[in-house]
Design an enzyme around this catalytic site. Structure first.
Site, PDB file in Angstrom:
ATOM      1  N   GLY A  85       0.779  -1.243   0.000  1.00 27.53           N
ATOM      2  CA  GLY A  85       0.000   0.000   0.000  1.00 27.53           C
ATOM      3  C   GLY A  85       0.805   1.284   0.000  1.00 27.53           C
ATOM      4  O   GLY A  85       0.271   2.353   0.277  1.00 27.53           O
ATOM      5  N   VAL A  86       2.106   1.196  -0.272  1.00 27.04           N
ATOM      6  CA  VAL A  86       2.916   2.413  -0.257  1.00 27.04           C
ATOM      7  C   VAL A  86       3.185   2.950  -1.669  1.00 27.04           C
ATOM      8  O   VAL A  86       3.792   4.009  -1.811  1.00 27.04           O
ATOM      9  CB  VAL A  86       4.263   2.213   0.486  1.00 27.04           C
ATOM     10  CG1 VAL A  86       4.048   1.977   1.957  1.00 27.04           C
ATOM     11  CG2 VAL A  86       5.067   1.087  -0.134  1.00 27.04           C
ATOM     12  N   GLY A  87       2.718   2.220  -2.661  1.00 31.76           N
ATOM     13  CA  GLY A  87       2.904   2.679  -4.043  1.00 31.76           C
ATOM     14  C   GLY A  87       4.070   2.023  -4.747  1.00 31.76           C
ATOM     15  O   GLY A  87       4.714   2.651  -5.583  1.00 31.76           O
ATOM     16  N   ASP A 142       4.629 -10.196  -7.335  1.00 35.45           N
ATOM     17  CA  ASP A 142       3.633 -10.121  -6.269  1.00 35.45           C
ATOM     18  C   ASP A 142       2.426 -10.973  -6.677  1.00 35.45           C
ATOM     19  O   ASP A 142       1.885 -10.777  -7.764  1.00 35.45           O
ATOM     20  CB  ASP A 142       3.229  -8.636  -6.123  1.00 35.45           C
ATOM     21  CG  ASP A 142       2.337  -8.408  -4.935  1.00 35.45           C
ATOM     22  OD1 ASP A 142       1.840  -9.405  -4.383  1.00 35.45           O
ATOM     23  OD2 ASP A 142       2.131  -7.242  -4.569  1.00 35.45           O
ATOM     24  N   GLU A 162       5.248   7.816   7.250  1.00 38.00           N
ATOM     25  CA  GLU A 162       4.561   7.448   8.495  1.00 38.00           C
ATOM     26  C   GLU A 162       5.463   6.525   9.287  1.00 38.00           C
ATOM     27  O   GLU A 162       6.330   5.859   8.701  1.00 38.00           O
ATOM     28  CB  GLU A 162       3.246   6.724   8.180  1.00 38.00           C
ATOM     29  CG  GLU A 162       2.158   7.679   7.744  1.00 38.00           C
ATOM     30  CD  GLU A 162       0.857   6.974   7.421  1.00 38.00           C
ATOM     31  OE1 GLU A 162       0.684   5.813   7.831  1.00 38.00           O
ATOM     32  OE2 GLU A 162       0.023   7.584   6.744  1.00 38.00           O
ATOM     33  N   THR A 215       3.992  -0.558  -6.918  1.00 37.71           N
ATOM     34  CA  THR A 215       3.746  -0.811  -8.342  1.00 37.71           C
ATOM     35  C   THR A 215       3.845   0.482  -9.134  1.00 37.71           C
ATOM     36  O   THR A 215       4.477   0.521 -10.192  1.00 37.71           O
ATOM     37  CB  THR A 215       2.374  -1.479  -8.519  1.00 37.71           C
ATOM     38  OG1 THR A 215       2.365  -2.661  -7.735  1.00 37.71           O
ATOM     39  CG2 THR A 215       2.102  -1.832  -9.966  1.00 37.71           C
ATOM     40  N   ASN A 249       6.407   8.260  -0.964  1.00 37.56           N
ATOM     41  CA  ASN A 249       5.189   8.537  -1.738  1.00 37.56           C
ATOM     42  C   ASN A 249       4.123   9.239  -0.910  1.00 37.56           C
ATOM     43  O   ASN A 249       4.226   9.319   0.318  1.00 37.56           O
ATOM     44  CB  ASN A 249       4.619   7.214  -2.250  1.00 37.56           C
ATOM     45  CG  ASN A 249       5.185   6.827  -3.605  1.00 37.56           C
ATOM     46  OD1 ASN A 249       5.524   7.711  -4.401  1.00 37.56           O
ATOM     47  ND2 ASN A 249       5.302   5.549  -3.855  1.00 37.56           N
ATOM     48  N   CYS A 291      -5.473  18.322   5.704  1.00 38.39           N
ATOM     49  CA  CYS A 291      -4.265  18.170   4.867  1.00 38.39           C
ATOM     50  C   CYS A 291      -3.076  18.839   5.546  1.00 38.39           C
ATOM     51  O   CYS A 291      -1.963  18.278   5.546  1.00 38.39           O
ATOM     52  CB  CYS A 291      -4.472  18.803   3.502  1.00 38.39           C
ATOM     53  SG  CYS A 291      -5.689  17.946   2.517  1.00 38.39           S
ATOM     54  N   CYS A 309      -6.858  22.363   3.126  1.00 39.33           N
ATOM     55  CA  CYS A 309      -7.810  22.079   4.193  1.00 39.33           C
ATOM     56  C   CYS A 309      -7.029  21.806   5.478  1.00 39.33           C
ATOM     57  O   CYS A 309      -5.834  21.509   5.419  1.00 39.33           O
ATOM     58  CB  CYS A 309      -8.696  20.900   3.842  1.00 39.33           C
ATOM     59  SG  CYS A 309      -7.856  19.325   3.889  1.00 39.33           S
TER      60      CYS A 309
END
Lengths: 354, 228
Positions: A28-30, A57, A245, A32, A272, A288, A285
């Protein structure tokens, strides 16, 4: 001479020596998107060379990223002459291979002709071992991938100059690189045991059965051959992908340390999904801004920890980065770093195309 | 019974025997004693080991006190240092084990050269050395001593001697000596037996008598069969 490390992958994209590029990180970190972007940028920068992007994968998404179907046979990306893609599941391929070896062995009464990996598996006999030796599973899977690439090259009649691997997020992808050491120790022990109980072991194994020591020696030689290429920084590099993160950074650090322990070259980190909120005045916002503040905190830590790495900061786009055009636009920030004040529009341009 | 108290061979043998027994009794403390011996290789490695362990503990405490999320870089740097230190510690540990094994071998050789081999040489060279002679007449009956020294012929000639009016004791009986080898063996047996008795009587805990097993007796008292 400027010795500062550039915050982009220009040197890799224009590299004339790299043959193997691994892209890895947690789910899920990008990964691909990053591997597609690297492949596209390399293919654009050096059109005379042939590139192959492989997803190892099991949850393949190269097809989704490019918006066209790829399978276990390499196929050119529509709109690009020098970039091919293929999706293979090494462990499933290995299982097929093993099953075939078993059936062939049964059909020929154990004396069937076999070659390469199938010979190594010898009637599925080594399948028992794959679960018990750390790294052997990955090694066999990887050898299967390499064999598949060789077959593709034979079939297509052209060879690939650089192969980019979009690796699975399971970690230990390259654990097999430490396999020669493990196997050396194992073979040493085997030597001792067979020296003492050789005749007894042979009688237990029966004639025509598994020559374990011979097979392990063969496997060790094969892995050492691959290892010599993968630990050469001119030929191979690993690009880590993460998000700003805590857990992602923690996992990236572990991955880097693991790769260093395998003597692999790792000097690039793609961060990413960055918000760059202060430059995004139009759609700004509170959430963000707060999130960007947190991301900046970790970015500072990354800069402090990985001073000698190429740290590439990539923006979070408004939509999914899918299709060759979107990937092309996004990937250019790997070659020349993203400048939020100038390049901010791209984030919403991508959204419009989806 | 004559004992040659001025015999140095006996005293040396006794000293060796006493040292051997002492080493045997104190075997459980040898490891501790060896660790206190001032071997330079072990001392240096042990010092380094303690320093590294202290450094690791300090870093572990420091890392526990800081927040990984707020000070990620510091926390990670500490973790890297910890990994490096742990590797170093394990290599020092290996070094230490090797040094201890080397010293053990050295001490073993020393024991062999200083104690075992000289004792063996003493036993081989002086094994037949007479420690004392058995008394000629008053240990065994006259007849038995005669047979022992002269053989069965002594028994055959006994009536003739008596007919000739000679006393049985007039026959010269050869002196019987106890050699160092036999004496040491006998002494060791006596010491071992005493040791065994003391151990069994005072040092070993008493073995409790096992409870007799009561076997359940299954008797058929009724010939009724229950039907489902």
């Amino acid at each position: 001479m400027d010795l500062s490390i550039e915050p982009n992958l220009h040197s890799l994209i224009t590299s004339s020596t790299h043959k193997w590029i691994f892209v890895g990180g947690k789910g899920g970190v990008g990964k691909t998107t990053s591997s597609c972007s690297i492949a596209i940028q390399m293919a654009l920068a050096q059109p005379q060379k042939q590139y192959l992007l492989i997803s190892t994968d099991p949850a393949h998404n190269l097809s989704d990223a490019f918006g066209e179907k790829f399978g276990k046979d390499a196929r050119k990306v529509t709109g690009m002459n020098n970039l091919s893609c293929m999706e293979i599941d090494p462990s499933a391929a290995l299982k097929d291979m093993n099953d075939m070896a078993v059936s062939r062995s049964n059909a020929n009464g154990g004396s069937g002709e076999s070659d390469g990996l199938s010979n190594l598996l010898q009637g599925g006999g080594l399948a028992e071992l794959t679960g018990s030796i750390p790294g052997i599973d990955e090694a066999l899977s990887f050898m299967e991938v390499m064999k598949h690439i060789r077959n593709q090259e034979k079939g297509e009649g052209e060879s690939y100059d650089t192969v980019i691997f979009d690796t699975a997020p399971t970690g230990h992808t390259l654990r097999f690189l430490q396999l020669p050491n493990t196997l050396s120790k194992l073979l040493e022990k085997f030597g001792e045991i067979t020296g003492n109980f050789g005749p007894m072991l042979n009688s237990l194994a029966g004639t025509g059965n598994i020559d374990i020591t011979g097979k392990l020696n063969q496997l060790k030689e094969n892995v050492e051959l691959i290892k010599s290429q993968f630990t050469n920084p001119d030929l191979t590099t690993f690009v880590c992908v993460c998000i700003s993160e805590f857990l992602s950074l923690y996992e990236t650090e572990r991955l880097i340390q693991e790769l260093i322990s395998y003597d692999m070259d790792v000097n690039s980190i793609i961060v990413n999904q960055l918000l760059f909120a202060e430059h995004d005045l139009e759609h700004n916002c509170k959430r963000c801004q707060a999130r960007w503040k947190m991301q900046k905190k970790y970015l500072d830590q990354i800069d402090e920890l990985y001073e000698d790495f190429h740290v590439i900061k990539m923006p979070l786009c408004a939509g999914e980065i899918r299709g060759l055009d979107n990937l092309r636009k996004f990937s250019k920030f790997l070659d020349k770093e993203y400048d939020p004040s100038k390049d901010g529009e791209v984030i919403y341009e991508l959204e419009e195309k989806n | 019974m004559a004992f040659y108290s001025d015999n140095w061979v006996v005293y040396v043998a006794l000293i060796y025997l006493a040292i051997n027994k002492l080493l045997q009794y104190t075997i459980s403390h040898h490891k501790q004693w060896k660790s206190k011996l001032p071997f330079p290789n072990v001392r240096v490695s042990r010092q380094r080991f303690l320093e590294k362990r202290h450094e690791i503990r300090k870093l572990q405490i420091e890392n526990r006190l800081i927040s990984a999320q707020d000070n990620y870089a510091q926390w990670t740097k500490n973790n890297r240092k910890l990994t490096k230190l742990e590797k170093e510690l394990s290599s020092i540990k290996e070094e230490l084990t090797k040094a201890v094994a080397k010293n053990d071998k050295l001490l073993g050789t020393l024991k062999l050269v200083v104690l075992t081999l000289p004792f063996l040489a003493l036993k081989l060279l002086k094994g037949k050395h007479i420690v004392y002679h058995l008394p000629k007449s008053d240990v065994f009956p006259q007849l038995m001593s005669g047979v022992w020294t002269k053989g069965w012929l002594y028994l055959g000639l006994a009536p003739l001697q008596m007919l000739r009016g000679r006393s049985m004791s007039a026959v010269s009986i050869t002196e019987v000596g106890v050699s160092l080898g036999i004496w040491l063996w006998a002494l060791q047996r006596v010491v071992d037996t005493i040791e065994f008795l003391i151990k069994q009587l005072f040092l070993e805990s008493a073995v409790t008598r096992p409870e007799p097993k009561v076997q359940e007796v299954h008797e058929i008292n009724s010939d009724k069969i229950e039907l489902d």
